[in-house]
Design an enzyme around this catalytic site. Structure first.
Site, PDB file in Angstrom:
ATOM      1  N   GLY A  20     -15.162   6.908  -0.035  1.00  0.00           N
ATOM      2  CA  GLY A  20     -16.308   6.138   0.461  1.00  0.00           C
ATOM      3  C   GLY A  20     -16.797   5.053  -0.481  1.00  0.00           C
ATOM      4  O   GLY A  20     -17.966   4.673  -0.420  1.00  0.00           O
ATOM      5  N   MET A  95      -9.451   7.555   8.478  1.00  0.00           N
ATOM      6  CA  MET A  95      -8.040   7.901   8.629  1.00  0.00           C
ATOM      7  C   MET A  95      -7.646   8.386  10.032  1.00  0.00           C
ATOM      8  O   MET A  95      -6.574   8.966  10.208  1.00  0.00           O
ATOM      9  CB  MET A  95      -7.662   8.984   7.595  1.00  0.00           C
ATOM     10  CG  MET A  95      -7.863   8.549   6.161  1.00  0.00           C
ATOM     11  SD  MET A  95      -6.926   7.060   5.751  1.00  0.00           S
ATOM     12  CE  MET A  95      -5.306   7.766   5.558  1.00  0.00           C
ATOM     13  N   LYS A  96      -8.521   8.187  11.000  1.00  0.00           N
ATOM     14  CA  LYS A  96      -8.179   8.571  12.373  1.00  0.00           C
ATOM     15  C   LYS A  96      -7.996   7.306  13.206  1.00  0.00           C
ATOM     16  O   LYS A  96      -8.608   6.271  12.912  1.00  0.00           O
ATOM     17  CB  LYS A  96      -9.291   9.424  12.989  1.00  0.00           C
ATOM     18  CG  LYS A  96      -9.581  10.700  12.223  1.00  0.00           C
ATOM     19  CD  LYS A  96      -8.485  11.725  12.424  1.00  0.00           C
ATOM     20  CE  LYS A  96      -8.753  12.961  11.581  1.00  0.00           C
ATOM     21  NZ  LYS A  96      -7.608  13.887  11.575  1.00  0.00           N
ATOM     22  N   ILE A  97      -7.185   7.439  14.249  1.00  0.00           N
ATOM     23  CA  ILE A  97      -6.975   6.279  15.129  1.00  0.00           C
ATOM     24  C   ILE A  97      -7.860   6.445  16.359  1.00  0.00           C
ATOM     25  O   ILE A  97      -7.760   7.445  17.071  1.00  0.00           O
ATOM     26  CB  ILE A  97      -5.490   6.152  15.513  1.00  0.00           C
ATOM     27  CG1 ILE A  97      -4.669   5.917  14.241  1.00  0.00           C
ATOM     28  CG2 ILE A  97      -5.288   5.013  16.503  1.00  0.00           C
ATOM     29  CD1 ILE A  97      -3.175   5.954  14.438  1.00  0.00           C
ATOM     30  N   LEU A  98      -8.747   5.483  16.562  1.00  0.00           N
ATOM     31  CA  LEU A  98      -9.665   5.544  17.705  1.00  0.00           C
ATOM     32  C   LEU A  98      -8.915   5.176  18.992  1.00  0.00           C
ATOM     33  O   LEU A  98      -8.073   4.275  18.980  1.00  0.00           O
ATOM     34  CB  LEU A  98     -10.829   4.574  17.487  1.00  0.00           C
ATOM     35  CG  LEU A  98     -11.730   4.917  16.288  1.00  0.00           C
ATOM     36  CD1 LEU A  98     -12.657   3.747  15.956  1.00  0.00           C
ATOM     37  CD2 LEU A  98     -12.530   6.192  16.545  1.00  0.00           C
ATOM     38  N   ASN A 112     -12.231  -3.339  10.610  1.00  0.00           N
ATOM     39  CA  ASN A 112     -11.545  -2.421   9.691  1.00  0.00           C
ATOM     40  C   ASN A 112     -11.142  -3.193   8.451  1.00  0.00           C
ATOM     41  O   ASN A 112     -10.935  -4.405   8.500  1.00  0.00           O
ATOM     42  CB  ASN A 112     -10.287  -1.855  10.364  1.00  0.00           C
ATOM     43  CG  ASN A 112      -9.558  -0.850   9.479  1.00  0.00           C
ATOM     44  OD1 ASN A 112     -10.198  -0.044   8.789  1.00  0.00           O
ATOM     45  ND2 ASN A 112      -8.232  -0.883   9.483  1.00  0.00           N
ATOM     46  N   HIS A 114      -8.107  -3.118   5.615  1.00  0.00           N
ATOM     47  CA  HIS A 114      -6.787  -2.515   5.392  1.00  0.00           C
ATOM     48  C   HIS A 114      -6.211  -3.046   4.078  1.00  0.00           C
ATOM     49  O   HIS A 114      -6.266  -4.253   3.821  1.00  0.00           O
ATOM     50  CB  HIS A 114      -5.859  -2.858   6.561  1.00  0.00           C
ATOM     51  CG  HIS A 114      -4.513  -2.235   6.418  1.00  0.00           C
ATOM     52  ND1 HIS A 114      -4.279  -0.888   6.649  1.00  0.00           N
ATOM     53  CD2 HIS A 114      -3.327  -2.763   6.028  1.00  0.00           C
ATOM     54  CE1 HIS A 114      -3.009  -0.615   6.410  1.00  0.00           C
ATOM     55  NE2 HIS A 114      -2.408  -1.733   6.032  1.00  0.00           N
TER      56      HIS A 114
HETATM   57  C1  GRF Z   1      -9.270   1.677   0.935  1.00  0.00           C
HETATM   58  O1  GRF Z   1      -8.201   1.120   0.207  1.00  0.00           O
HETATM   59  C2  GRF Z   1      -9.138   1.292   2.376  1.00  0.00           C
HETATM   60  O2  GRF Z   1      -8.701  -0.017   2.570  1.00  0.00           O
HETATM   61  C3  GRF Z   1      -8.091   2.259   2.806  1.00  0.00           C
HETATM   62  O3  GRF Z   1      -8.444   3.473   2.206  1.00  0.00           O
HETATM   63  C4  GRF Z   1      -9.136   3.198   0.993  1.00  0.00           C
HETATM   64  C5  GRF Z   1     -10.453   3.879   1.143  1.00  0.00           C
HETATM   65  O4  GRF Z   1     -11.275   3.713   0.075  1.00  0.00           O
HETATM   66  N1  GRF Z   1      -7.937   2.297   4.238  1.00  0.00           N
HETATM   67  P1  GRF Z   1     -12.788   4.208   0.098  1.00  0.00           P
HETATM   68  O5  GRF Z   1     -12.855   5.537   0.867  1.00  0.00           O
HETATM   69  O6  GRF Z   1     -13.616   3.160   0.747  1.00  0.00           O
HETATM   70  O7  GRF Z   1     -13.096   4.406  -1.345  1.00  0.00           O
END
Ligand code: GRF
Length: 194
Positions: A20, A95-98, A112, A114
């Site tokens: 987070g 980490m889930k796909i909506l 999002n 990425h």
């Molecule tokens: C980040 O690199 C984000 O882009 C990826 O997962 C990581 C999450 O980091 N999808 P955090 O939970 O915001 O620290």
């Protein structure tokens, strides 16, 4: 697209699954005087997500949905989005796909972040794959979310040079620093048309 009307801030939800750091950064950004968003609601797909501590610390309503029953969880989240009048969802390490149905029914703008230069390296393990492929650059992208993974329209990107000494971990750390700059910048671009 949701619009900033008068002095009202955009009512925002952030979805997380892990540490987070992007959530923490967005909370800090949201507390700045001229920030267009107010974070009202945090959803975590993981009950042990460290990111939940940030929501608690700042007294932001937070809930865990583990998506074991995806349709039911999505329906509950949709109700809460409506109840809290949410207009913007920021996925941040979620980490889930909506589902397409969720995206359509939420009637919100969904963004999002990425950790790659999309459209290259969609999906997981991006840093490992870019290093394996001897890429010279990677980076991060803020994009709209549609029903295809990491495929929505790109809002902003930041390039990061890959050094010979970079490991996936080192690269992840370098890119995360840029993510923390890029997400607020992309939000400002959307709402202030910068
Ligand atoms: C980040 O690199 C984000 O882009 C990826 O997962 C990581 C999450 O980091 N999808 P955090 O939970 O915001 O620290």
């Amino acid at each position: 697209m949701v619009k900033l009307i008068g002095g009202n801030k955009i009512r925002t939800a952030v979805f997380i699954s892990g540490s987070g750091s992007n959530l923490k950064n967005l909370i800090k950004f949201s507390l700045l005087k001229n920030c267009p968003i107010k974070i009202i609601y945090v959803v975590s797909s993981n009950k042990n997500a460290k990111g939940l501590d940030h929501a608690k610390k700042y007294k932001i309503k937070n809930q865990v949905f583990e998506f074991k029953r995806k349709t039911e969880d999505e329906d509950k989240i949709l109700k809460n989005l409506k109840r809290n009048k949410i207009d913007l969802i920021c996925l941040a390490g979620f980490m889930k796909i909506l589902s397409g149905k969720f995206i359509k029914k939420s009637k919100t703008t969904i963004l999002n972040i990425h950790p790659s230069l999309l459209p290259k390296y969609k999906g997981l393990n991006t840093h490992k794959r870019v290093i394996k492929n001897k890429e010279r650059y990677s980076g991060c992208t803020v994009h709209y979310v549609n029903s295809k993974l990491d495929s929505g329209q790109i809002i902003l990107q930041k390039k990061v040079k890959i050094l010979k000494s970079d490991t996936p971990n080192k690269l992840a750390k370098k890119i995360l620093i840029q993510e923390h700059l890029l997400y607020p910048k992309a939000i400002k671009k959307l709402f202030f048309s910068l």
